[in-house]
Design a protein around this motif. Structure first.
Motif, PDB file in Angstrom:
ATOM      1  N   GLU A   1      33.863  70.001  54.562  1.00 58.96           N
ATOM      2  CA  GLU A   1      33.571  68.803  55.172  1.00 58.96           C
ATOM      3  C   GLU A   1      34.547  68.181  56.026  1.00 58.96           C
ATOM      4  O   GLU A   1      34.358  67.481  57.070  1.00 58.96           O
ATOM      5  N   ARG A   2      35.823  69.100  56.043  1.00 61.04           N
ATOM      6  CA  ARG A   2      36.832  68.733  56.891  1.00 61.04           C
ATOM      7  C   ARG A   2      37.305  69.749  57.767  1.00 61.04           C
ATOM      8  O   ARG A   2      38.615  69.927  58.385  1.00 61.04           O
ATOM      9  N   ARG A   3      36.497  70.714  58.123  1.00 59.35           N
ATOM     10  CA  ARG A   3      36.797  72.057  58.615  1.00 59.35           C
ATOM     11  C   ARG A   3      37.509  71.758  60.089  1.00 59.35           C
ATOM     12  O   ARG A   3      38.412  73.009  60.375  1.00 59.35           O
ATOM     13  N   LEU A   4      37.286  70.958  60.616  1.00 58.19           N
ATOM     14  CA  LEU A   4      37.874  70.628  62.105  1.00 58.19           C
ATOM     15  C   LEU A   4      39.284  69.796  61.953  1.00 58.19           C
ATOM     16  O   LEU A   4      39.796  69.589  62.881  1.00 58.19           O
ATOM     17  N   GLN A   5      39.694  69.385  60.888  1.00 55.86           N
ATOM     18  CA  GLN A   5      40.664  68.622  60.446  1.00 55.86           C
ATOM     19  C   GLN A   5      42.139  69.338  60.492  1.00 55.86           C
ATOM     20  O   GLN A   5      42.102  70.567  59.918  1.00 55.86           O
ATOM     21  N   THR A   6      43.301  68.984  60.961  1.00 56.86           N
ATOM     22  CA  THR A   6      44.385  69.852  60.741  1.00 56.86           C
ATOM     23  C   THR A   6      44.717  69.998  59.438  1.00 56.86           C
ATOM     24  O   THR A   6      44.593  68.878  58.492  1.00 56.86           O
ATOM     25  N   ALA A   7      45.336  71.003  59.236  1.00 60.20           N
ATOM     26  CA  ALA A   7      45.624  71.183  57.751  1.00 60.20           C
ATOM     27  C   ALA A   7      46.763  70.215  57.207  1.00 60.20           C
ATOM     28  O   ALA A   7      46.735  70.126  56.108  1.00 60.20           O
ATOM     29  N   GLY A   8      47.758  70.032  58.119  1.00 59.09           N
ATOM     30  CA  GLY A   8      48.825  69.435  57.644  1.00 59.09           C
ATOM     31  C   GLY A   8      48.370  67.864  57.033  1.00 59.09           C
ATOM     32  O   GLY A   8      49.255  67.252  56.329  1.00 59.09           O
ATOM     33  N   THR A   9      47.211  67.368  57.171  1.00 56.39           N
ATOM     34  CA  THR A   9      46.709  66.102  56.673  1.00 56.39           C
ATOM     35  C   THR A   9      46.070  66.369  55.604  1.00 56.39           C
ATOM     36  O   THR A   9      45.716  65.060  54.860  1.00 56.39           O
ATOM     37  N   LEU A  10      45.905  67.396  55.025  1.00 56.43           N
ATOM     38  CA  LEU A  10      45.307  67.441  53.527  1.00 56.43           C
ATOM     39  C   LEU A  10      46.292  67.200  52.426  1.00 56.43           C
ATOM     40  O   LEU A  10      47.583  67.180  52.685  1.00 56.43           O
ATOM     41  N   SER A  11      45.771  66.836  51.374  1.00 61.51           N
ATOM     42  CA  SER A  11      46.538  66.587  49.962  1.00 61.51           C
ATOM     43  C   SER A  11      47.202  67.876  49.658  1.00 61.51           C
ATOM     44  O   SER A  11      46.723  68.981  50.118  1.00 61.51           O
ATOM     45  N   GLY A  12      47.902  67.853  48.777  1.00 59.01           N
ATOM     46  CA  GLY A  12      48.462  69.111  47.974  1.00 59.01           C
ATOM     47  C   GLY A  12      47.466  70.012  47.406  1.00 59.01           C
ATOM     48  O   GLY A  12      47.465  71.111  47.683  1.00 59.01           O
ATOM     49  N   GLY A  13      46.458  69.496  46.758  1.00 61.77           N
ATOM     50  CA  GLY A  13      45.362  70.139  45.993  1.00 61.77           C
ATOM     51  C   GLY A  13      44.487  70.775  47.201  1.00 61.77           C
ATOM     52  O   GLY A  13      44.133  71.890  47.101  1.00 61.77           O
ATOM     53  N   GLU A  14      44.163  70.057  48.277  1.00 55.79           N
ATOM     54  CA  GLU A  14      43.333  70.644  49.346  1.00 55.79           C
ATOM     55  C   GLU A  14      43.969  71.648  49.984  1.00 55.79           C
ATOM     56  O   GLU A  14      43.536  72.630  50.399  1.00 55.79           O
ATOM     57  N   GLN A  15      45.479  71.375  50.114  1.00 57.64           N
ATOM     58  CA  GLN A  15      46.019  72.585  50.756  1.00 57.64           C
ATOM     59  C   GLN A  15      46.126  73.919  49.952  1.00 57.64           C
ATOM     60  O   GLN A  15      46.170  74.955  50.470  1.00 57.64           O
TER      61      GLN A  15
END
Length: 249
Positions: free
Chosen positions: A141-155
């Motif tokens: 869903e967020r493939r074009l989102q920068t990784a630094g904006t993800l939650s800890g679990g998503e990272q």
């Protein structure tokens, strides 16, 4: 084949990872002492212990990120001494470090492609990338989102997905559920078990000793840099010392 014959065959098999009497020192302090550990092909093995026991140092030593003061480490029968990390990755030795090690300024998709940077099979990479997205719909869903904006679990999902795209033969996991909510812990362990079922050999360091031993075939207990217990994971789960020190009983 009898059980005794099967055990003999397993013992005769060359370990995927063979750690022989290693010492690792920081300054004058030996963080790991006389460590002997092995992981057979296809095994999921847990290394548990308190904070500061030397678990992460052991993984860093395997990858050549800290030097050995003594001993040797062999991967698929060959010494890892002097091998650069990128060469290890090409040989199938992949680590997901504590703290995930993602690239926060890159997008999710760019981070995932970093896992396949040494591969030349673009068609397979594309197919496996889609499989990662199927496994982790939030990343899709967020493939074009920068990784630094993800939650800890998503990272952590991202770090696991990147490792999968490296096509690991031996996967080193350093505290994959640290700081995650219980529902995310369950998800990460589902992924670990799934990767193991696909035949990937795994050495798992995990603060949740109960879950780590429940999914593993064997386990090692490290205390103050030295092994104090080892054996089948089921036996360690019922060992009074393990239950008192690491299972809260």
């Amino acid at each position: 084949m009898t059980e005794a014959q099967a055990n003999t065959n397993t013992q005769a098999q060359t370990p995927m990872l063979d750690i022989r009497g290693i010492d690792v020192a920081y300054g004058g302090i030996r963080a790991v002492r006389h460590l002997n550990l092995h992981v057979q092909p296809g095994e999921l093995v847990a290394l548990i212990g308190a904070n500061g026991a030397g678990k992460s140092t052991t993984l860093r030593a395997i990858c050549g990120l800290v030097p050995l003061a003594a001993g040797a480490i062999h991967y698929k029968g060959h010494s890892l001494a002097g091998q650069p990390v990128h060469a290890m990755v090409r040989q199938g030795l992949v680590m997901v470090p504590e703290g995930r090690g993602i690239f926060p300024q890159l997008t999710i998709e760019e981070n995932l492609h970093m896992g396949s940077y040494s591969r030349k099979d673009a068609i397979n990479v594309a197919q496996e990338l889609e499989q990662v997205y199927q496994r982790f719909p939030r990343l899709a869903e967020r493939r074009l989102q920068t990784a630094g904006t993800l939650s800890g679990g998503e990272q952590q999902m991202l770090a696991m997905g990147r490792a999968i795209l490296s096509r690991p033969q031996l996967l080193l996991l350093d505290e994959p559920t640290m700081g995650l909510a219980p529902i995310m812990v369950d998800k990460i362990f589902e992924v670990i078990e799934d990767i193991s079922r696909q035949g990937v050999t795994i050495l798992l360091i995990e603060q949740n000793a109960r879950l780590a031993l429940e999914v593993s075939q064997r386990g090692y207990v490290l205390e103050s840099g030295e092994l104090t217990l080892q054996g089948p994971a089921g036996e360690l789960l019922h060992d009074p010392k393990v239950r008192a020190a690491y299972l809260g009983e």
